[in-house]
Each structure stands twice: as C-alpha cells, then as structure tokens.
Write an enzyme that holds these catalytic residues in place. Structure first.
Site, short mmCIF file in Angstrom:
data_model
loop_
_atom_site.label_atom_id
_atom_site.label_comp_id
_atom_site.label_asym_id
_atom_site.label_seq_id
_atom_site.Cartn_x
_atom_site.Cartn_y
_atom_site.Cartn_z
N SER A 96 0.76 -1.02 0.06
CA SER A 96 -0.27 0.31 -0.08
C SER A 96 1.18 1.47 0.13
O SER A 96 1.63 1.21 -0.75
CB SER A 96 -0.67 -0.12 1.43
OG SER A 96 -2.09 1.47 1.06
N HIS B 192 -4.12 -2.00 -4.02
CA HIS B 192 -6.19 -2.54 -3.96
C HIS B 192 -6.80 -1.81 -4.97
O HIS B 192 -7.54 -1.63 -4.58
CB HIS B 192 -6.47 -1.23 -2.29
CG HIS B 192 -5.39 -1.27 -1.39
ND1 HIS B 192 -4.97 -2.51 -0.82
CD2 HIS B 192 -5.42 -0.31 -0.95
CE1 HIS B 192 -4.41 -1.62 0.55
NE2 HIS B 192 -4.20 -0.71 0.47
#
Lengths: 243, 228
Positions: A120, A154
């Site tokens: 991330s 994501h």
C-alpha cells in the site's frame, strides 16, 4: 505489494515468505518501518508475530518514539537485509521520512542492495508517483522516485483508486505505471520489473499506459511449495519456537 | 493532561467564555497514538467541554473537513512527540495554514512539549541527543525550549544555540510551567507544580542571560472566609 502480507492477510504468509526469500542472507535482518500507520501498535505487534516465527532477525524502528528509544538510523538501516514498510498514510509517511532525512538513507540502502519491500503506502512510496487517499478522496501523490513510473494499490479492494489513476496517467500528470490488486507483489531489480507474484487466486496487476491498460499475469505463490525450509533453517526455526 | 493534576487543563478551559468549550486534540507528533487519544478524552471529557480529535494517519476517524473543523474550535490542543515529524506531517497536509487561520480567528492554541515548540519561530530537536535547530510555525517570533530542567542536555544545547546565533532569544519552560501569550506578547506564566520554572533566555554580548519569570502556582486555592 498492492496489499497483502502480515498487515492484511496474517494467515497467508506467502508474500512475506517470498520477500524473505529475496534476501541475500539465510537469516535475514528484517526491519519494519511502521511510519505510515503512525507507528501503530497493532501493525508492530503483527509484524513481530509473523516474522518472529520465521527464519530471520526482525526489528522495527518507530520514528515517532526516537526521543524515548534513540536508534542510529543510517547505520541500523544499512545493516538490514530487508526493509519492510507498512501501510497507512502515504502523505504522512513521506513527510516524516523527509523531515528526518530517511529519504536519503533509504536511497543509500537501495543502492547498497538492501531489499526494499512494502504494501500500500509502503509500496507506492518507492515510485515516482502513487495514488494516495491520505487527504480523503484518492489523488496523485509524489513518491521517492527510486523506481520509475507509478503504482496504484488495492485495485480490487478499493475500486475508487483505479479510475483516478487512469485519468491521471491519460492526462499526463502521472507517468505510466502499474495497478496492483490486494495480494499482488511486483518485484523490481534495479528499476526493471522482474516478477509478478500473487498470494491469492485471481489477483492480478495492470499495466496502465496513456492509451490502454494491459493485464499482467501474476504467478500464484503457494506457501512451502515454493519455499520449503532448508534443514538448517528448519532447525533454527524449531529452536526459536521452543525458546 | 498530567496524571492526577488537572490544573493546566482547567486553566486552558477557563480561557474560553463558552461554558463547554470546543476542544480539538491534534496528536500528530505521536503518530496519532491510540493511548494518547484515549488520555485526551479521559481528561477533556464531555462533562467539561466538547472534545474532538484530528487523526492524520488514520483517515477513517475524525472530521473530514479539517480546516472548517479547526476554525470552529475554541481551543486547539497539540500533543507531544516528535517535533520534526509533527511539522513535516502538518506541512504535507497543509494544516500549518489552517492553524494560522484559526489562530488569527482567535482560537486558543496550546500544547505540550512538541505541541509547545511548534508555535515558535524555532527551537532545538532533541531526539538522538543530537539537538539541531528546526523552523517552527513562527506564530510567536521567539525560540522555545521545553523539559528545560528535566532533561540535562537541553539547557546547555539551547544556550549554545543562542550564543552561536542559530536561535533567536526565547522562552524556556520546565515541566509543569505554561507560557501564556496573548497575541505575540507573554501575558503570564502559570504552574501546575510549585517547583516548576520558566525563563526568558537571551544573549547579552557573548553571555547567555536566563531571566526567571514571575509565575503563579495554580494550586493555591483562594482563602476560605470563616464566618463566625
């Protein structure tokens, strides 16, 4: 990683084992930088739970608590085999790193051959640009630029990011790059993409160019199948666990 | 937020005319540490104020519109931690400009440790025992030193930085001492511990002069009138 590893899938160590397998030492020194989470206790605890049970020497550096626990940053980080950056706020992460001079230190580590990993925010930070939601809605944010191009994460878990990413690439604000699903890891050597792996079925990556997207096949990792323990490591792990 | 000692918290709340002042806690310097946020809500509970907090690292909580929220406060309370990280994170999020707007609009700004240092023009970082000057928000055009008598390395480092010109003249406070400025002028010094001290520190020629500031201990209750 577009998402995954101990932070997001603590019961699936495939990506974390893959990262350990990239290290130059059979007992790698692995340092977590949990900065993006504000040195969150939960992230630090899960890191030690995961890596403490593996053949490695795990540690973490909490930059917010250096006043209480001073650490010589450059020496400590250069001595690592793997630096693993946790998820959280990309904007906060880079702001703190720059304030403390970690941007330069991490570049030095990278040049010295330390494996730089993360998920991330901790993945996008290595690229020229990422798509950050630190300010609320997803928006382009500059990274350290060790790797050319951009990364959006994501892709499947937070679908609002991809359209913003595509738009930014098409409009030229962000250079072409990759979008990765949760569970997908992109391996770069130097600045060249070398491997795309996944800890989950059907997870994938996309190459996003101004013209069109191209899917990138991800090789499914299976735990142990790919990284069975050599006997000495297995023995070390048993000793460690029995302590 | 000293354990068992609400004197400074009560003092700050007492600066506002509203009966239940709106108090927003900004724990960025600690990385938005959960235990710190909990401590804030324990001390600044709903019975005495309208508490809220802004968490920049955990965007899933806290108000969405930071600037509007800050401007609607009576008090902004900045927690301690890493001053460099605090300023870096604020500047990255543009909070420095929002805080300036809030200060100009009359919101009471306060804080402890890094949450004190940030309001001044400059000061010294202390992490690593390798104190370096940094540039603060500069609402107050002085330097600031905190934990002045508690951490043995701070005082000599601060004085050396004043002498070599890397810091302007300023104010130093020990734990339990609070500097209260109105505009950019020092208004008074208040103490939550009787032994706490604050100083104006400046250079005269090649010497550092430490001027102890007159201070009021907040724990002295008004004398009880005995009625016969």
């Amino acid at each position: 990683m577009g998402g995954g590893g101990f932070c997001m899938e603590p019961d699936n160590p495939a990506l974390d084992d893959y990262i350990l397998g990239l290290a130059r030492s059979p007992l790698p020194k692995v340092c977590l930088l949990p900065t993006a989470s504000g040195d969150g206790e939960a992230q630090i605890r899960q890191f030690h739970a995961t890596f403490g049970a593996r053949a490695c020497e795990p540690m973490h550096i909490a930059l917010f608590r250096l006043g209480i626990h001073p650490v010589p940053l450059r020496e400590t980080l250069l001595a690592q085999d793997v630096i693993y950056v946790g998820g959280g706020s990309m904007l906060g992460l880079l702001a703190v790193w720059r304030a403390l001079g970690l941007d330069a230190i991490l570049r030095e580590c990278w040049q010295a051959g330390v494996v730089l990993a993360g998920l991330s925010a901790g993945a996008m930070c290595w690229f020229e640009w990422g798509i950050s939601s630190s300010l609320g809605a997803p928006a382009p944010a500059p990274g350290l630029g060790l790797l050319p191009g951009s990364l959006s994460v994501h892709c499947d878990g937070e679908p609002a990011r991809l359209p913003v990413f595509r738009h930014a690439v098409r409009g030229g604000t962000v250079p072409p790059g990759w979008a990765a699903d949760d569970g997908v890891g992109l391996l770069f050597r130097g600045s060249a993409l070398q491997d795309v792996v996944s800890s989950r079925p059907r997870a994938r990556a996309l190459r996003v160019e101004p013209g069109a997207d191209a899917p990138v096949a991800a090789r499914r990792l299976t735990v142990r199948e790919q990284f069975g323990d050599p006997p000495d490591i297995a023995e070390y792990r048993r000793m460690r666990l029995s302590r | 937020m000293e354990p068992g000692n609400p004197l400074l918290d009560s003092y700050v709340l007492g600066l506002c005319r509203r009966k239940r002042p709106r108090v927003c806690f900004i724990p960025s310097a600690s990385g938005d540490a959960d235990h710190y946020v909990v401590r804030f809500y324990r001390h600044f509970h709903g019975g005495i104020c309208e508490p809220s907090h802004i968490s920049l690292f955990r965007r899933d909580c806290g108000p969405g519109k930071v600037r509007e929220h800050l401007l609607a406060q009576d008090i902004i309370y900045v927690g301690g931690g890493s001053i460099l990280s605090l300023l870096g994170v604020w500047r990255a999020h543009g909070i420095d400009a929002d805080l300036f707007a809030a200060w100009r609009a009359g919101v009471v700004m306060c804080g402890v440790s890094a949450g004190s240092l940030c309001w001044f023009a400059s000061g010294l970082t202390a992490y690593h025992h390798d104190a370096r000057p940094y540039r603060g928000l500069g609402f107050l055009p002085y330097s600031n030193a905190v934990h002045y008598e508690e951490e043995s390395s701070r005082r000599p480092a601060y004085q050396a930085a004043l002498l070599d010109g890397s810091l302007p003249a300023g104010y130093a406070a020990s734990d339990g001492a609070a500097l209260h400025f109105v505009g950019t002028d020092l208004h008074r010094v208040v103490l939550s511990r009787r032994e706490a001290r604050a100083y104006r520190v400046e250079t005269v020629g090649d010497e550092v002069v430490e001027l102890p500031l007159e201070a009021t201990y907040l724990g002295d209750r008004p004398p009880i009138a005995l009625v016969a």
